[in-house]
Design an enzyme around this catalytic site. Structure first.
Site, short mmCIF file in Angstrom:
data_model
loop_
_atom_site.label_atom_id
_atom_site.label_comp_id
_atom_site.label_asym_id
_atom_site.label_seq_id
_atom_site.Cartn_x
_atom_site.Cartn_y
_atom_site.Cartn_z
N VAL A 86 -13.49 -6.74 5.96
CA VAL A 86 -13.42 -5.67 7.00
C VAL A 86 -13.24 -6.31 8.35
O VAL A 86 -13.89 -7.44 8.55
CB VAL A 86 -14.65 -4.98 6.89
CG1 VAL A 86 -14.63 -3.84 7.97
CG2 VAL A 86 -14.96 -4.16 5.57
N ASP A 87 -12.46 -5.86 9.23
CA ASP A 87 -12.31 -6.27 10.54
C ASP A 87 -11.60 -7.62 10.60
O ASP A 87 -11.41 -8.09 11.73
CB ASP A 87 -13.64 -6.15 11.27
CG ASP A 87 -13.73 -4.94 11.79
OD1 ASP A 87 -12.89 -3.81 11.73
OD2 ASP A 87 -14.78 -4.59 12.35
N ILE A 110 11.30 0.28 11.05
CA ILE A 110 9.84 0.53 10.32
C ILE A 110 8.92 1.45 10.79
O ILE A 110 7.76 0.86 11.56
CB ILE A 110 9.33 -0.92 9.97
CG1 ILE A 110 10.40 -1.73 9.34
CG2 ILE A 110 8.17 -0.91 9.17
CD1 ILE A 110 10.48 -3.13 9.51
N THR A 111 9.04 2.79 10.81
CA THR A 111 7.99 3.77 11.19
C THR A 111 7.44 3.80 9.64
O THR A 111 8.08 3.78 8.81
CB THR A 111 8.67 4.90 11.45
OG1 THR A 111 9.62 5.42 10.56
CG2 THR A 111 9.15 5.17 12.98
N HIS A 134 -9.87 -2.15 -2.14
CA HIS A 134 -10.13 -2.68 -3.16
C HIS A 134 -10.37 -1.93 -4.48
O HIS A 134 -10.17 -2.36 -5.59
CB HIS A 134 -11.55 -3.78 -2.85
CG HIS A 134 -11.41 -4.67 -1.82
ND1 HIS A 134 -11.50 -5.89 -2.17
CD2 HIS A 134 -11.10 -4.54 -0.60
CE1 HIS A 134 -11.36 -6.48 -0.98
NE2 HIS A 134 -10.97 -5.66 -0.20
N ASN A 184 -6.44 -15.85 10.48
CA ASN A 184 -6.45 -14.99 11.47
C ASN A 184 -7.12 -15.29 12.68
O ASN A 184 -8.25 -16.03 12.57
CB ASN A 184 -6.44 -13.80 11.16
CG ASN A 184 -5.87 -12.71 12.15
OD1 ASN A 184 -4.90 -12.90 12.85
ND2 ASN A 184 -6.19 -11.59 12.14
P1 GTP Z 1 -10.49 -2.68 8.39
O1 GTP Z 1 -9.28 -1.96 8.08
O2 GTP Z 1 -11.58 -1.99 8.98
O3 GTP Z 1 -11.17 -3.74 7.20
O4 GTP Z 1 -10.01 -3.93 9.22
P2 GTP Z 1 -8.69 -4.69 9.46
O5 GTP Z 1 -8.86 -5.74 8.55
O6 GTP Z 1 -7.62 -3.82 9.11
O7 GTP Z 1 -8.78 -5.38 10.90
P3 GTP Z 1 -8.13 -4.75 12.03
O8 GTP Z 1 -6.48 -5.20 12.09
O9 GTP Z 1 -8.42 -3.32 12.34
O10 GTP Z 1 -8.84 -5.51 13.24
C1 GTP Z 1 -10.29 -5.46 13.65
C2 GTP Z 1 -10.39 -6.03 15.13
O11 GTP Z 1 -10.01 -7.50 15.02
C3 GTP Z 1 -9.45 -5.25 15.91
O12 GTP Z 1 -10.26 -4.80 17.13
C4 GTP Z 1 -8.23 -6.13 16.30
O13 GTP Z 1 -7.67 -5.94 17.50
C5 GTP Z 1 -8.96 -7.54 16.07
N1 GTP Z 1 -7.91 -8.68 15.77
C6 GTP Z 1 -6.99 -8.58 14.80
N2 GTP Z 1 -6.33 -9.46 14.78
C7 GTP Z 1 -6.56 -10.31 15.93
C8 GTP Z 1 -6.19 -11.65 16.42
O14 GTP Z 1 -5.50 -12.06 15.86
N3 GTP Z 1 -6.98 -12.10 17.52
C9 GTP Z 1 -7.96 -11.42 18.20
N4 GTP Z 1 -8.66 -11.94 19.16
N5 GTP Z 1 -8.36 -10.03 17.60
C10 GTP Z 1 -7.88 -9.70 16.50
#
Ligand code: GTP
Ligand code: MG
Length: 367
Positions: A86-87, A110-111, A134, A184
């Site tokens: 997550v996140d 890509i829309t 998952h 990432n």
């Molecule tokens: P879930 O769908 O909730 O599992 O999350 P996710 O894996 O899709 O993550 P998401 O893309 O929503 O990113 C989560 C947070 O991390 C957001 O606030 C993004 O802006 C931040 N984020 C994602 N990638 C990066 C990155 O490369 N650098 C930084 N600094 N922040 C990032």
């Protein structure tokens, strides 16, 4: 199949080839091991041996079997799923990838019209399945649905390996799908990409440069860094896999998503694994069937056909199929309807049995 030889039939029936040759001789049609037999002769000899054999025409065979002659296989594009904790940035990565596709001026507009997308890079296509949770992935795998060729495992460099990272690895390994790691958030002050590499070795995910099997790419989904390199790694991995499918046969594949739309009725997003799907095709998907009334590609445009590795939204099914249901096209729609009816009946019986079972249990509970 038509054109089977004496030895093919012997193998199929599990009898010595000599028995068949003997019978053929007695029938007045002596043949050698490698000569092909007429359909009538195959059925006659089988009958003689007390076996019921029906020779299928090429058409029938196509609609029933998943066998392809190697010379009919053509290269197909890879289907990729992004997984991770997550996140850690799954959505951001998909956004960055779509943006790259557009920015590169490729056929990308890509829309995100359907639950899957396609991007073009170096003149090649990559299909992304929009991060099934998952649970969906597990459910699909449990049903034998093979929808993804490569998993991109995304791990945030400031957070490291987390429970769902490990789950993702387990899913990919169980499905025997190669993992490319996208490390990432390398733009973040606390980012430690090497620590991620170190941690992942414990789970058998080891960088190629350390003698392992996995490609690792450092990225920032937010700053759109490393995205091209990641996509190129996907293409490299795809080359190794030598992905192929026969495009010139009745289509089959899997349902990625099904929903009921007020205006359009049953809407299913499907991924074609084999063959080519056309508007007007009669198909069965799980318990539903119908003729494809219209198809919409990932850019939201109507299309008339979709080949291997293409995701499309289809309209025209009798009901809403489930994610992970297999779909396949039949020669005529009566065949499709019969199969769907049979399945629906079976499902109803199972449901009734289940209800009965529950009632019985309840009965015991109250005693
Ligand atoms: P879930 O769908 O909730 O599992 O999350 P996710 O894996 O899709 O993550 P998401 O893309 O929503 O990113 C989560 C947070 O991390 C957001 O606030 C993004 O802006 C931040 N984020 C994602 N990638 C990066 C990155 O490369 N650098 C930084 N600094 N922040 C990032
Ligand atoms: Mg997300």
């Amino acid at each position: 199949p038509q054109g089977s030889t004496v030895s093919d039939l012997a193998e199929l029936l599990g009898v010595p080839a000599n028995d068949i040759i003997k019978r053929l001789f007695l029938l007045g049609t002596p043949l050698t091991l490698t000569e092909s037999m007429s359909d009538d002769l195959i059925e006659l000899v089988a009958d003689d041996l007390g076996r019921d054999v029906k020779v299928m025409t090429k058409e029938e065979e196509n609609s029933f079997s998943f066998y392809d002659n190697p010379e009919d296989l053509k290269p197909r594009s890879p289907v990729v799923t992004v997984m991770g904790h997550v996140d850690h940035g799954k959505t951001s990565l998909l956004d960055a990838i779509r943006h790259t596709g557009v920015a590169a001026g490729e056929a990308g507009g890509i829309t995100q019209a359907i639950g899957a997308s396609q991007v073009q890079i170096n003149g090649r296509t990559i299909t992304f399945i929009d991060t099934p949770g998952h649970e969906t992935f597990t459910a699909m795998r449990a049903r034998g649905a093979k929808v993804t060729d490569i998993v991109i495992l995304i791990v945030a460099a400031d957070d490291g390996v987390m429970p769902q990272t490990v789950e993702s690895i387990n899913h990919a390994k169980a499905a025997d799908v190669p993992i490319i790691v996208a490390v990432n958030k390398i733009d973040k002050p606390g980012a430690n990409p090497d620590k991620v590499r170190q941690e992942l070795t414990e789970y058998g995910v080891i960088p190629e440069e350390w003698g392992g099997q996995n490609m690792f790419v450092n990225i920032s989904a937010k700053k759109k860094q490393g995205i091209d390199e990641l996509l190129e790694s996907v293409l490299l991995e795809a080359d190794v896999l030598e992905l192929k499918a026969n495009p010139d046969t009745f289509a089959s594949g899997y349902v990625l998503e099904g929903k009921l739309d007020r205006g359009r009725g049953s809407v299913a997003t499907v991924l074609v694994s084999r063959g080519t799907l056309h508007v007007g095709d009669a198909l069965v998907a799980g318990l539903s069937y119908g003729r494809v009334r219209a198809m919409i590609d990932p850019k939201g445009n109507p299309v008339t056909e979709a080949g291997p590795s293409d995701p499309v939204e289809i309209l025209g099914l009798s009901s809403v199929p489930n994610a992970g249901d297999e779909f396949r096209v039949f020669q005529d729609d009566r065949e499709a309807r019969d199969l769907a009816d049979q399945r629906a009946l079976k499902a109803r019986i199972e449901e009734q049995n289940r209800v009965k079972h529950v009632t019985l249990e309840n009965l015991f509970d109250t005693m």
